[in-house]
Enzyme design. Structure first.
Site, short mmCIF file in Angstrom:
data_model
loop_
_atom_site.label_atom_id
_atom_site.label_comp_id
_atom_site.label_asym_id
_atom_site.label_seq_id
_atom_site.Cartn_x
_atom_site.Cartn_y
_atom_site.Cartn_z
N THR A 196 -159.11 -1.29 -24.31
CA THR A 196 -159.27 -1.86 -25.65
C THR A 196 -160.71 -1.75 -26.16
OG1 THR A 196 -157.53 -3.41 -25.13
CG2 THR A 196 -158.93 -4.00 -26.98
N SER A 202 -154.00 -2.26 -30.01
CA SER A 202 -152.64 -1.73 -29.98
C SER A 202 -152.61 -0.21 -30.17
CB SER A 202 -151.80 -2.39 -31.08
OG SER A 202 -151.74 -3.78 -30.85
N GLY A 204 -161.28 -7.42 -18.61
CA GLY A 204 -161.23 -8.38 -17.51
C GLY A 204 -162.02 -7.90 -16.31
N GLN A 247 -132.30 -34.77 -26.37
CA GLN A 247 -133.13 -34.27 -25.26
C GLN A 247 -132.37 -33.17 -24.50
OE1 GLN A 247 -136.18 -35.37 -25.09
NE2 GLN A 247 -136.96 -35.37 -23.02
N GLY A 266 -145.99 -38.97 -24.66
CA GLY A 266 -147.44 -39.10 -24.49
C GLY A 266 -147.93 -38.58 -23.15
N GLU A 289 -151.36 -6.38 -22.55
CA GLU A 289 -150.41 -5.39 -22.00
C GLU A 289 -149.40 -4.97 -23.07
OE1 GLU A 289 -150.14 -4.19 -18.77
OE2 GLU A 289 -151.59 -5.44 -17.73
N ASP A 301 -148.96 -5.88 -27.49
CA ASP A 301 -148.57 -6.98 -28.38
C ASP A 301 -147.04 -6.99 -28.52
OD1 ASP A 301 -149.29 -8.79 -30.86
OD2 ASP A 301 -147.81 -7.31 -31.53
C1 LIG Z 1 -157.73 -12.59 -22.54
C2 LIG Z 1 -157.58 -11.14 -22.81
C3 LIG Z 1 -157.67 -10.23 -21.78
C4 LIG Z 1 -157.58 -8.87 -22.02
N1 LIG Z 1 -157.79 -7.99 -20.99
C5 LIG Z 1 -157.90 -6.67 -21.28
C6 LIG Z 1 -158.32 -5.75 -20.26
O1 LIG Z 1 -158.59 -6.13 -19.11
N2 LIG Z 1 -158.42 -4.45 -20.59
C7 LIG Z 1 -158.12 -3.98 -21.84
O2 LIG Z 1 -158.23 -2.79 -22.07
N3 LIG Z 1 -157.74 -4.83 -22.82
C8 LIG Z 1 -157.62 -6.16 -22.57
N4 LIG Z 1 -157.25 -7.04 -23.56
C9 LIG Z 1 -156.94 -6.53 -24.89
C10 LIG Z 1 -155.47 -6.61 -25.23
O3 LIG Z 1 -154.75 -5.71 -24.45
C11 LIG Z 1 -155.29 -6.38 -26.72
O4 LIG Z 1 -155.89 -7.47 -27.39
C12 LIG Z 1 -153.84 -6.24 -27.09
O5 LIG Z 1 -153.34 -5.00 -26.65
C13 LIG Z 1 -153.57 -6.39 -28.58
O6 LIG Z 1 -154.32 -5.52 -29.30
P1 LIG Z 1 -155.20 -6.00 -30.53
O7 LIG Z 1 -156.07 -7.10 -30.07
O8 LIG Z 1 -155.82 -4.79 -31.09
O9 LIG Z 1 -154.19 -6.60 -31.55
P2 LIG Z 1 -153.81 -5.98 -32.96
O10 LIG Z 1 -153.02 -4.74 -32.76
O11 LIG Z 1 -155.00 -5.90 -33.83
O12 LIG Z 1 -152.84 -7.12 -33.49
C14 LIG Z 1 -153.15 -8.02 -34.54
C15 LIG Z 1 -151.84 -8.42 -35.22
O13 LIG Z 1 -151.30 -7.27 -35.88
C16 LIG Z 1 -149.95 -7.09 -35.54
N5 LIG Z 1 -149.68 -5.64 -35.49
C17 LIG Z 1 -150.42 -4.67 -34.93
N6 LIG Z 1 -149.83 -3.48 -35.05
C18 LIG Z 1 -148.65 -3.70 -35.67
C19 LIG Z 1 -147.56 -2.87 -36.05
N7 LIG Z 1 -147.55 -1.58 -35.78
N8 LIG Z 1 -146.50 -3.47 -36.63
C20 LIG Z 1 -146.49 -4.77 -36.88
N9 LIG Z 1 -147.48 -5.60 -36.55
C21 LIG Z 1 -148.55 -5.08 -35.95
C22 LIG Z 1 -149.80 -7.73 -34.16
O14 LIG Z 1 -148.46 -8.15 -33.95
C23 LIG Z 1 -150.76 -8.91 -34.26
O15 LIG Z 1 -150.10 -10.00 -34.83
C24 LIG Z 1 -157.32 -8.41 -23.33
C25 LIG Z 1 -157.20 -9.32 -24.36
C26 LIG Z 1 -157.35 -10.66 -24.14
C27 LIG Z 1 -157.31 -11.61 -25.29
#
Ligand SMILES: Cc1cc2nc3c(=O)[nH]c(=O)nc-3n(C[C@H](O)[C@H](O)[C@H](O)COP(=O)(O)OP(=O)(O)OC[C@H]3O[C@@H](n4cnc5c(N)ncnc54)[C@H](O)[C@@H]3O)c2cc1C
Length: 685
Positions: free
Chosen positions: A178, A184, A217, A377, A445, A468, A470
């Protein structure tokens, strides 16, 4: 005996008394009592008497022993248990110590299992996630992501050089895909790896701030290597002597000195800082300024560069190489889906045990009733408990399929695992995320005390929906896959194994719903797995057929991208519907395969609740097309409530059968006994 200690299944009278008490509570005693609770007539049925041991034995799978070893190890080491209150810096160090102790002291080598016996690896991941979710994720980064990229994207030379160091933690590493501007959309990554034929090296570079590797990470504190995803550029190899961009490839880049741990020249790392959860994992941002690595550091399974700078690959196009590269990383999704069910089991266990223990109100001059005796519940928690069972069997199936894929490399199985892992990862993690909040609310609570876990579970698990892949993006892959197979069907191609059902239900969709069966409302019919599965599959087929027609129509005016976007919600519903069909099919199979009649009966009850609750929640869809007539819809609703009530009668046994030790549950209110005592002790009484 306290209400919470009672065994409801062994004593008809106790159950009857409970219902009477409840009916008094719900109906004004001053009014003439006209039959009490509507559920009373069903009491004529035989009580179920599940054996926790037999249920647990059936659920346990082949790797319980290694999970027990992990639990015993951490149980014996209070210094390695994560306290409720801990700073980010301490948590990161503790997590590293936990992982190191697991490998070097307990002698459990996750990386070897990942390569030789993947289903055991996933069982280990689930168990360490139970110890601390941060530990589960840190382990996933080290072995599945960093280690997995080396093993799956590299070749023999990489395995020989790096396997032992990854396995014994001499080589802690990261998976750097990333970037600040792209997560993504991996194909849009901007980091470059330009081949230098003079020195026989790749030069890794971050061309602008948008290309800074972000969220990586293990990078902020512990990592010594990173597998860096970058565009492979070959100077002079393009048209007219220009550079040729060969697409995204992975490279091993050392980032810290093995001895001194200081950053290597050209590598700049900053800490991503405090997160909403998972603060035991050290996420960092990396910038590379012309960092040189030997040509051998290209993970060259799907594409290689020769000494004279020529590119070779067994795959003909950039797109095919990209798909193969990302396809090898599917194990991470399998692990997340599986571990997410583990988190759901913890949350449901705490909520159910506490709801059995907790008493509020009751009929006049009578003891108070357990809050799980309230219909509301039960409505919150019992379908959730049923879903946990459903997901357990579905993810078990996914893990088995993944192991088969690794063994056979069969194209059909590969296709199945890709779509299933994307679908189950997104469906299950979204469900778990929502459910943790419901569990918290259902504990009132006391559910808000950090020691009772829901806040930590919710915060740590939340990001499972995003990393891994979205969830929204992954579900689109499932929909895309279904459409591809639908097209193949109409072009005369065959549908592969898991999707075979579409063939049958597509033809039944093309005929109108049967007006006679649409009115059938008998319990035997509604609890018939054939009715349930047909209903799920009918819905999927209908969604598939209608979205295909809509896409075709809109693409004429909007183009394919615009048409896809116009139908996006429809596509997401289709993907979820398909995944639900798979989940139900696997649950039904698990019920049928259960050797013990008593246990089978209990599982059948739980499975019926899962199926009918899902149908009821989507009743509008079924009513819209007259698949279900009004009388049948009403009968489904009534039966769902009744099944929730019945499952409540065996809820304790159902959660006990998850066989989670106190070390994993930890929440005082979720303990199997003396919950209040443990809670008061925790605050110092
Ligand atoms: C705690 C943490 C640990 C991580 N560890 C790693 C790591 O070790 N190595 C690494 O490489 N990455 C890592 N990541 C990154 C992570 O894999 C990405 O954040 C993830 O793949 C989502 O990509 P993005 O942040 O670009 O989200 P975005 O793609 O920008 O998503 C933003 C919003 O847009 C929407 N969206 C995006 N594309 C579309 C589409 N085509 N259609 C409809 N909706 C869409 C999504 O649903 C989301 O709501 C980590 C992230 C976090 C927060």
């Amino acid at each position: 005996m306290d209400d919470n200690r009672r065994n409801p299944s062994s004593d008809d009278e106790v159950a009857l008394r409970r219902i009477q008490r409840l009916s008094l509570h719900l109906y004004n005693p001053s009014e003439p009592h006209s039959g009490g609770l509507s559920l009373l007539p069903c009491r004529a049925k035989r009580n179920l008497s599940p054996s926790v041991e037999s249920l647990s034995e059936y659920m346990r799978g082949p790797h319980r022993e290694i999970q027990a070893r992990i639990f015993e190890f951490f149980q014996s080491r209070p210094d390695l248990q994560t306290p409720v209150e801990i700073s980010m810096a301490e948590h990161r160090q503790l997590c590293m110590r936990q992982m190191t102790a697991l490998v070097r002291e307990a002698g459990i080598r996750p990386f070897r299992y990942l390569v030789e016996n993947p289903s055991a690896y996933f069982a280990i991941a689930e168990a360490v996630g139970g110890v601390d979710i941060s530990l589960g994720i840190k382990m996933g980064v080290q072995f599945s992501l960093w280690g997995g990229s080396v093993i799956n994207l590299g070749t023999k030379k990489h395995k020989e050089k790096y396997f032992d160091g990854i396995d014994n933690l001499d080589y802690p590493g990261c998976f750097a895909m990333t970037e600040l501007h792209h997560g993504s959309n991996v194909q849009a990554l901007q980091t470059t790896a330009i081949f230098d034929p003079i020195t026989d090296e790749f030069v890794i570079n971050t061309p602008n701030d948008g290309a800074i590797k972000w969220w990586i990470g293990n990078a902020a504190v512990h990592g010594k290597f990173a597998s860096v995803f970058a565009r492979l550029v070959l100077p002079l190899q393009g048209k007219g002597g220009k550079s040729a961009d060969m697409g995204i490839h992975a490279f091993i880049v050392p980032i810290r000195d093995l001895e001194t741990h200081s950053l290597l020249p050209g590598v700049e790392i900053h800490d991503c800082g405090h997160k909403v959860g998972l603060n035991g994992v050290d996420n960092g941002a990396l910038r590379f300024s012309h960092v040189r690595v030997p040509r051998d550091n290209l993970l060259n399974r799907f594409g290689d560069v020769s000494r004279d700078g020529k590119y070779t690959s067994s795959l003909p196009t950039v797109n095919k190489r990209f798909a193969a590269t990302l396809g090898e990383l599917v194990g991470g999704r399998v692990g997340l889906a599986y571990s997410s069910v583990g988190v759901l089991k913890i949350a449901v266990t705490i909520a159910v045990r506490y709801s059995l223990l907790r008493q509020q109100f009751g009929p006049p001059r009578k003891p108070e009733v357990s809050v799980l005796d309230y219909q509301s519940q039960q409505h919150r928690l019992m379908p959730m408990l049923a879903s946990t069972y459903a997901f357990h069997f579905a993810t078990q199936y996914l893990v088995d399929k993944y192991s088969e894929m690794k063994k056979t490399n069969d194209d059909q199985v590969i296709g199945d695992v890709h779509a299933l892992s994307a679908g189950l990862k997104s469906y299950v993690t979204s469900y778990t995320a929502r459910s943790i909040s419901t569990c918290r609310e259902s504990c009132g609570g006391h559910g808000y005390a950090a020691v009772n876990r829901f806040g930590i579970l919710r915060n740590d698990h939340d990001i499972f929906q995003t990393f891994e892949g979205d969830n929204t993006v992954l579900l689109q892959q499932v929909a895309g896959d279904l459409l591809k197979r639908y097209q193949e069907k109409f072009k005369g191609g065959t549908l592969t194994m898991t999707w075979n059902y579409l063939r049958e239900s597509m033809s039944s969709y093309l005929s109108q719903p049967n007006p006679v069966t649409a009115r059938w409302e008998g319990e035997d019919h509604l609890r018939d797995p054939k009715f349930q599965l047909d209903a799920f599959r009918y819905r999927t087929s209908r969604l598939l057929q209608s979205v295909a027609a809509r896409l075709q129509k809109h693409s004429k005016t909007l183009g394919s991208f615009g048409a896809w976007n116009r139908c996006l919600n429809h596509l997401l519903t289709l993907a979820e519907s398909h995944i639900e069909s798979v989940v139900l099919a696997k649950f039904i199979e698990a019920v049928q395969n259960c050797p013990d009649a008593n246990t089978r009966e209990v599982l059948k009850l739980v499975c019926d609740l899962y199926a009918l609750d899902r149908i009821w929640k989507d009743i509008g869809t079924y009513r819209n097309v007259d698949y279900v007539a009004p009388n049948k819809a009403k009968a489904i609703h009534k039966l769902t409530d009744y099944l929730s009530f019945q499952v409540r009668g065996v809820a304790r046994e159902l959660v006990d059968a998850f066989d989670l030790p106190d070390l994993v549950i930890r929440a005082p209110i979720g303990m199997a006994s003396e919950a209040y005592e443990q809670y008061t002790q925790h605050v110092g009484f």
